[in-house]
Design a protein around this motif. Structure first.
Motif, PDB file in Angstrom:
ATOM      1  N   MET A 138      19.966  13.716  42.517  1.00  0.00           N
ATOM      2  CA  MET A 138      19.215  14.924  42.752  1.00  0.00           C
ATOM      3  C   MET A 138      17.812  14.698  42.185  1.00  0.00           C
ATOM      4  N   TRP A 139      16.800  15.062  42.935  1.00  0.00           N
ATOM      5  CA  TRP A 139      15.414  14.904  42.525  1.00  0.00           C
ATOM      6  C   TRP A 139      14.723  16.266  42.488  1.00  0.00           C
ATOM      7  N   ASN A 140      13.918  16.465  41.457  1.00  0.00           N
ATOM      8  CA  ASN A 140      13.057  17.640  41.423  1.00  0.00           C
ATOM      9  C   ASN A 140      11.835  17.340  42.270  1.00  0.00           C
ATOM     10  N   LEU A 141      11.455  18.253  43.132  1.00  0.00           N
ATOM     11  CA  LEU A 141      10.268  18.048  43.957  1.00  0.00           C
ATOM     12  C   LEU A 141       9.020  18.286  43.113  1.00  0.00           C
ATOM     13  N   SER A 142       7.986  17.502  43.350  1.00  0.00           N
ATOM     14  CA  SER A 142       6.735  17.612  42.590  1.00  0.00           C
ATOM     15  C   SER A 142       5.908  18.787  43.087  1.00  0.00           C
ATOM     16  N   LEU A 143       6.430  19.970  42.852  1.00  0.00           N
ATOM     17  CA  LEU A 143       5.784  21.179  43.322  1.00  0.00           C
ATOM     18  C   LEU A 143       6.067  22.288  42.319  1.00  0.00           C
ATOM     19  N   GLY A 144       5.051  22.993  41.886  1.00  0.00           N
ATOM     20  CA  GLY A 144       5.236  24.131  40.986  1.00  0.00           C
ATOM     21  C   GLY A 144       5.012  23.787  39.525  1.00  0.00           C
ATOM     22  N   ILE A 158       3.204  33.221  43.270  1.00  0.00           N
ATOM     23  CA  ILE A 158       3.260  31.890  43.889  1.00  0.00           C
ATOM     24  C   ILE A 158       4.367  31.059  43.231  1.00  0.00           C
ATOM     25  N   GLY A 159       4.505  31.187  41.915  1.00  0.00           N
ATOM     26  CA  GLY A 159       5.526  30.445  41.187  1.00  0.00           C
ATOM     27  C   GLY A 159       6.934  30.761  41.655  1.00  0.00           C
ATOM     28  N   THR A 160       7.190  32.007  42.030  1.00  0.00           N
ATOM     29  CA  THR A 160       8.512  32.391  42.533  1.00  0.00           C
ATOM     30  C   THR A 160       8.850  31.605  43.799  1.00  0.00           C
ATOM     31  N   ILE A 161       7.831  31.288  44.594  1.00  0.00           N
ATOM     32  CA  ILE A 161       8.048  30.561  45.850  1.00  0.00           C
ATOM     33  C   ILE A 161       8.104  29.049  45.628  1.00  0.00           C
ATOM     34  N   VAL A 162       7.216  28.493  44.787  1.00  0.00           N
ATOM     35  CA  VAL A 162       7.088  27.032  44.708  1.00  0.00           C
ATOM     36  C   VAL A 162       7.821  26.384  43.535  1.00  0.00           C
ATOM     37  N   ASN A 163       8.217  27.114  42.510  1.00  0.00           N
ATOM     38  CA  ASN A 163       8.881  26.506  41.351  1.00  0.00           C
ATOM     39  C   ASN A 163      10.348  26.197  41.631  1.00  0.00           C
ATOM     40  N   ASP A 164      10.867  25.201  40.920  1.00  0.00           N
ATOM     41  CA  ASP A 164      12.298  24.903  40.838  1.00  0.00           C
ATOM     42  C   ASP A 164      12.950  24.538  42.175  1.00  0.00           C
ATOM     43  N   TRP A 165      12.369  23.577  42.899  1.00  0.00           N
ATOM     44  CA  TRP A 165      12.961  23.041  44.117  1.00  0.00           C
ATOM     45  C   TRP A 165      13.579  21.678  43.793  1.00  0.00           C
ATOM     46  N   THR A 166      14.772  21.417  44.298  1.00  0.00           N
ATOM     47  CA  THR A 166      15.412  20.107  44.151  1.00  0.00           C
ATOM     48  C   THR A 166      15.920  19.622  45.506  1.00  0.00           C
ATOM     49  N   HIS A 167      16.039  18.321  45.609  1.00  0.00           N
ATOM     50  CA  HIS A 167      16.468  17.682  46.848  1.00  0.00           C
ATOM     51  C   HIS A 167      17.492  16.605  46.500  1.00  0.00           C
ATOM     52  N   ASP A 220      23.443  12.837  54.828  1.00  0.00           N
ATOM     53  CA  ASP A 220      23.606  14.249  54.499  1.00  0.00           C
ATOM     54  C   ASP A 220      22.490  14.640  53.539  1.00  0.00           C
ATOM     55  N   LEU A 221      21.852  15.767  53.776  1.00  0.00           N
ATOM     56  CA  LEU A 221      20.737  16.218  52.943  1.00  0.00           C
ATOM     57  C   LEU A 221      21.034  17.578  52.336  1.00  0.00           C
ATOM     58  N   SER A 222      20.439  17.832  51.171  1.00  0.00           N
ATOM     59  CA  SER A 222      20.597  19.111  50.501  1.00  0.00           C
ATOM     60  C   SER A 222      19.270  19.521  49.885  1.00  0.00           C
ATOM     61  N   LEU A 223      18.927  20.797  50.018  1.00  0.00           N
ATOM     62  CA  LEU A 223      17.708  21.356  49.441  1.00  0.00           C
ATOM     63  C   LEU A 223      18.096  22.617  48.686  1.00  0.00           C
ATOM     64  N   GLN A 224      17.662  22.717  47.407  1.00  0.00           N
ATOM     65  CA  GLN A 224      18.025  23.858  46.570  1.00  0.00           C
ATOM     66  C   GLN A 224      16.782  24.521  46.012  1.00  0.00           C
ATOM     67  N   LYS A 225      16.846  25.820  45.873  1.00  0.00           N
ATOM     68  CA  LYS A 225      15.758  26.603  45.297  1.00  0.00           C
ATOM     69  C   LYS A 225      16.350  27.520  44.244  1.00  0.00           C
TER      70      LYS A 225
END
Length: 158
Positions: free
Chosen positions: A1-7, A20-29, A83-88
């Motif tokens: 699992m990787w944290n996306l470089s966003l937020g 903006i933080g509510t939308i862009v923070n804490d995304w993982t892939h 198989d891909l997974s995206l989490q927020k």
């Protein structure tokens, strides 16, 4: 699992305001990749090969044959599946988090065909309108893979 470089604390939008933080923070892939070689093709052992008249002959009753049961040089199609997974994650309070997850199975919709027809008694390859190619050493047009599937889930932790 990787944290996306966003937020918050990342390279892009490292210090966003609350909205903006509510939308862009804490995304993982995350991803799961499967790559398998195909299995050796089995041959119908009820025949043997002699090029007298029709080349493929039925084995006589109690006859001996030397045809291998598998041909290692020829294999079924290679399996490549992703198989891909995206989490927020959305923090509601300091100790309450809602996590939304999107999973895709067979994300690239990779097609997997069965092995070739290995029955020499099925004669030569020929085309039948409406159903495709059939006969010895032809590959049916039937897919053996699962189609792309999406799954959405949510979880609250506290």
């Amino acid at each position: 699992m990787w944290n996306l470089s966003l937020g918050k604390g990342s390279l892009v939008l490292s210090n966003p305001n609350r909205a903006i933080g509510t939308i862009v923070n804490d995304w993982t892939h995350s991803t799961v990749s499967v790559y398998q070689s195909g299995t050796p093709v089995g041959i119908n052992t009820g025949y043997f090969y002699t090029c007298n008249t029709s080349c493929w002959q039925n084995i006589p009753t109690r006859g001996l044959y030397d045809l291998a049961e598998t041909i290692n040089q020829i294999s079924t199609q290679t399996i490549a599946n992703i198989d891909l997974s995206l989490q927020k994650g959305v923090w509601i309070r300091d100790n309450i988090c809602f996590r939304l997850r999107l999973d895709t199975f067979n994300a690239l919709n990779t097609v997997l065909f069965p092995g070739p027809n290995t029955n020499p008694g099925d004669c030569c390859a020929h085309f039948i309108t409406g159903s495709g190619w059939t006969g010895f050493w032809t590959v049916p047009e039937i897919q053996q893979n699962f189609p792309r599937a999406l799954q959405v889930s949510g979880k609250t932790t506290f």
